[in-house]
Design a protein around this motif. Structure first.
Motif, PDB file in Angstrom:
ATOM      1  N   VAL A   1       0.902  -1.104  -0.028  1.00  0.00           N
ATOM      2  CA  VAL A   1       0.077  -0.019   0.060  1.00  0.00           C
ATOM      3  C   VAL A   1       0.851   1.242   0.172  1.00  0.00           C
ATOM      4  CG1 VAL A   1      -1.766   1.174   1.075  1.00  0.00           C
ATOM      5  CG2 VAL A   1      -1.609  -1.299   1.274  1.00  0.00           C
ATOM      6  N   LEU A   2       0.592   2.052  -0.898  1.00  0.00           N
ATOM      7  CA  LEU A   2       1.421   3.228  -1.007  1.00  0.00           C
ATOM      8  C   LEU A   2       0.501   4.507  -0.494  1.00  0.00           C
ATOM      9  CD1 LEU A   2       3.689   5.144  -1.691  1.00  0.00           C
ATOM     10  CD2 LEU A   2       2.512   5.377  -4.050  1.00  0.00           C
ATOM     11  N   TRP A   3       0.764   5.025   0.665  1.00  0.00           N
ATOM     12  CA  TRP A   3      -0.237   6.251   1.090  1.00  0.00           C
ATOM     13  C   TRP A   3       0.201   7.505   0.477  1.00  0.00           C
ATOM     14  CZ3 TRP A   3      -4.497   5.157   4.035  1.00  0.00           C
ATOM     15  CH2 TRP A   3      -4.244   3.834   4.402  1.00  0.00           C
ATOM     16  N   VAL A   4      -0.402   8.209   0.006  1.00  0.00           N
ATOM     17  CA  VAL A   4      -0.177   9.408  -0.739  1.00  0.00           C
ATOM     18  C   VAL A   4      -1.020  10.499   0.045  1.00  0.00           C
ATOM     19  CG1 VAL A   4       0.443   8.661  -2.785  1.00  0.00           C
ATOM     20  CG2 VAL A   4      -1.694   9.071  -2.414  1.00  0.00           C
TER      21      VAL A   4
ATOM     22  N   ILE B   1       2.716  16.445 -11.348  1.00  0.00           N
ATOM     23  CA  ILE B   1       3.724  15.920 -10.465  1.00  0.00           C
ATOM     24  C   ILE B   1       4.050  14.648 -11.103  1.00  0.00           C
ATOM     25  CG2 ILE B   1       2.928  16.927  -8.347  1.00  0.00           C
ATOM     26  CD1 ILE B   1       1.679  14.001  -7.533  1.00  0.00           C
ATOM     27  N   GLN B   2       5.325  14.436 -11.117  1.00  0.00           N
ATOM     28  CA  GLN B   2       6.065  13.204 -11.437  1.00  0.00           C
ATOM     29  C   GLN B   2       7.095  12.629 -10.555  1.00  0.00           C
ATOM     30  OE1 GLN B   2       6.781  12.789 -15.779  1.00  0.00           O
ATOM     31  NE2 GLN B   2       8.511  11.073 -15.432  1.00  0.00           N
ATOM     32  N   MET B   3       6.783  11.907  -9.604  1.00  0.00           N
ATOM     33  CA  MET B   3       7.583  11.257  -8.238  1.00  0.00           C
ATOM     34  C   MET B   3       8.136  10.051  -8.325  1.00  0.00           C
ATOM     35  SD  MET B   3       5.453  13.380  -5.586  1.00  0.00           S
ATOM     36  CE  MET B   3       6.779  13.217  -4.194  1.00  0.00           C
TER      37      MET B   3
ATOM     38  N   THR C   1       6.604   4.993 -10.547  1.00  0.00           N
ATOM     39  CA  THR C   1       6.536   6.462 -10.754  1.00  0.00           C
ATOM     40  C   THR C   1       4.961   6.690 -10.447  1.00  0.00           C
ATOM     41  OG1 THR C   1       8.110   6.577 -12.362  1.00  0.00           O
ATOM     42  CG2 THR C   1       6.622   8.501 -12.176  1.00  0.00           C
ATOM     43  N   LEU C   2       4.938   7.875  -9.508  1.00  0.00           N
ATOM     44  CA  LEU C   2       3.707   8.336  -8.908  1.00  0.00           C
ATOM     45  C   LEU C   2       3.447   9.706  -9.883  1.00  0.00           C
ATOM     46  CD1 LEU C   2       1.099   8.378  -7.145  1.00  0.00           C
ATOM     47  CD2 LEU C   2       2.445   9.853  -5.635  1.00  0.00           C
TER      48      LEU C   2
END
Length: 612
Positions: free
Chosen positions: A53-56, A149-151, A135-136
């Motif tokens: 799980v990626l929490w943003v 955004i590109q993180m 990449t997010l």
């Protein structure tokens, strides 16, 4: 020599201020989205294995568009690979709400900490070095602007597996995850949220509310006038906007420049009277605007072009305080050389009140809730009392001008004070530019530079030794420079006439209809220059109608494989590029225009390649 030395000082201060403005704006976006990973075990028979799980979390008072985004916006996407294999990401539904910039459209937003789910099979984490890399991407928006955004993101899932993992099924978001899995193509999500929004719009609750501080709730005119006067008075002690401090100093020192005591008292009284009149005039004008247009309190500061105009005026005031030039009416200098001291005080009062407007909101909640629903005359009366409250200290000083004796006599300290006020005003410009949309920041800063150039011409190219005709001709040219720069730099974006490029649609149209194909991107400076000069909406519509051509644009802001293939097929590796495809067999031989070109060159290309 003195003017040259002054000019060097001025340009140094100007460059420092502009650089500081750019830095302040970028700092606000230094950490737009926080992210962190967590790993859970899944005990469901059909979904056994692990769940990463990626929490943003967007920055405060900002949101990301969900996936799907709704009627507008770019979806948030997480592209991740594990052991060279691309993994599927499940996106939770966003919160349905009207879009900030297009209220008639519904979006699904991620406003708070949001989980993005990446299910993993049991055998995929056998290697302790197994790492999720990806990449997010998304579009982050505040109330005033948006930025893509590109993180990059990485998670050592193999090492996390060795820890004691919590069960995914026991987490409060488990149902949200199962719902996200069922929305593989997003269509069910859009339908569900459209239904929810429809039900929300039909929601019609009725209550009898009780208020925590009923004494401040307005039920009649008498109470409204009293609270309005108190709120206006409090404004003098709540300098939430930097220029208000500066302009108050100017008002209080307005009568301190005369050596003769009688003249000093007279000037002091006159300055405070006209300063107060400026405050009252502004509030009467504001009452008329709000009651006739139905605007909310402080809503004028949501108009970016008005904010830029106010910034330009404050910037010009700061330049005058540094001695670059003298403003003809609004002059904050304490030298007492103004030819129109009454008008100076009047317009200074108007300007101070304009900038103080947002400060009034916290003290006027109950008053405004009642008064803006009243007839225009009642609205005007209440606003006059707000103005009387704000101007009451200055009116008191006009009634008791003996207070002027307490002010020190003019001296060198006045020059230091002027420069200090100028620095306050420059800091205000930095703040105001930080609240305009990001797309207008560069044009606004360029406009400030034009104002500085015009001010330099006004003040340094003229002198009293010149004839009045020559002096005012130079000043008129400086003013014309500012007037001409505004429409060039501040052009409002017209509706885009381009159709979005789709590979299949392009292949179907090729040869059947004439096509004007444009390659552009948000990061392409030359593309923006063409849009402002050659490829303007009115010209494009004219050409499309004249040659019956289809207008298609390839957006290369983000990765666009089909668009890049088409660009390479046209023998190009960079943009801007415009390709003209005629109808029929010659469609395989398009005419290509590269980089910058003029409207006449474009017309010539169209006439030669699409002539009937």
């Amino acid at each position: 020599m003195k003017k040259i030395h002054l000019s060097r000082k001025f340009w140094l201060v100007l460059n420092i201020a502009l650089v500081a403005c750019a830095l302040m704006t970028q700092i606000a976006y230094a950490n737009p989205v926080n992210q962190h990973w967590e790993l859970y075990r899944s005990d469901t028979p059909t979904r056994g294995g692990y769940l990463a799980v990626l929490w943003v979390t967007p920055q405060k008072e900002a949101h990301l568009y969900g996936n799907p985004p709704g009627d507008t916006g770019l979806p948030t996407t997480l592209s991740v690979t594990l052991n060279g294999e691309e993994k599927k990401t499940a996106y939770p539904p966003g919160k349905a709400e009207p879009d900030t910039f297009e209220p008639n459209k519904t979006i699904f937003a991620y406003e708070t900490e949001t989980p993005l789910f990446v299910p993993l099979m049991p055998g995929e984490l056998q290697n302790k070095e197994a790492t999720l890399n990806g990449t997010l991407k998304g579009l982050l928006c505040t109330k005033t602007s948006c930025m893509p955004i590109q993180m990059p993101t990485a998670f050592e899932a193999g090492k996390a597996k060795g820890e004691t993992l919590k069960s995914a099924e026991s987490q409060p978001w488990w149902r949200e995850y199962r719902a996200a899995l069922s929305m593989s193509d997003g269509q069910e999500a859009q339908k569900s949220h459209a239904t929810d929004l429809h039900e929300t719009q039909g929601f019609n609750p009725q209550f009898t509310p009780q208020y925590f501080a009923p004494g401040f709730e307005v039920t009649g005119l008498g109470k409204a006038l009293l609270l309005a006067f108190i709120a206006g008075f409090i404004l003098n002690f709540m300098p939430c906007v930097l220029p208000v401090i500066s302009l108050k100093i100017s008002a209080l020192l307005g009568g301190a420049q005369e050596e003769d005591e009688k003249k000093r008292i007279h000037t002091f009284r006159e300055h405070n009277v006209f300063f107060s009149l400026g405050i009252l005039l502004y509030f009467v004008f504001l009452a008329g605007i709000l009651s006739s247009l139905g605007l909310a309190w402080g809503q004028i500061f949501q108009k970016p072009y008005l904010v830029i105009g106010i910034t330009a005026l404050i910037f010009a005031l700061s330049l005058s305080l540094f001695g670059l030039f003298n403003l003809p009416v609004i002059d904050l200098k304490t030298s007492g050389t103004s030819k129109s001291p009454r008008m100076q005080a009047l317009f200074t009062g108007i300007l101070a009140t304009l900038l103080a407007t947002p400060c009034s909101g916290p003290f006027l909640g109950g008053v405004l809730g009642w008064v803006l629903a009243q007839p225009p005359l009642i609205v005007a009366l209440v606003f006059v009392f707000i103005g009387l409250g704000m101007s009451s200290p200055f009116l008191a000083m006009a009634i008791f001008p003996s207070l002027a004796k307490r002010f020190p006599k003019p001296g060198r300290w006045c020059g230091y004070l002027e420069q200090g006020v100028g620095l306050f005003l420059l800091a205000t410009c930095v703040y105001l530019l930080s609240i305009i949309p990001q797309s207008l920041l560069i044009p606004a800063m360029a406009f400030m530079w034009v104002i500085a150039l015009a001010a330099w011409i006004w003040g340094q190219w003229t002198s009293l030794s010149q004839s009045a005709l020559k002096r005012w001709s130079i000043r008129a040219a400086a003013a014309a420079l500012v007037v001409a720069a505004w429409p060039l730099l501040m052009q409002a974006d017209a509706p885009e006439p381009w159709a979005e490029f789709q590979a299949t649609q392009f292949e179907e149209l090729l040869g059947k209809e004439p096509i004007i194909l444009d390659f552009s991107a948000a990061w392409c400076t030359n593309c923006k220059a063409l849009k402002k000069t050659t490829l303007t909406p009115d010209k494009l519509q004219k050409w499309s109608k004249e040659y019956r051509a289809k207008l298609i644009q390839v957006d290369l802001t983000d990765h666009n494989p089909d668009g890049m293939k088409l660009l390479n097929a046209l023998g190009s590796q960079s943009i801007p590029v415009v390709a003209i495809f005629p109808k029929g067999d010659r469609s395989k031989q398009p005419l290509v225009l590269r980089d910058l070109f003029t409207s006449s060159q474009m017309e010539q290309a169209l006439a030669s390649h699409l002539k009937k």
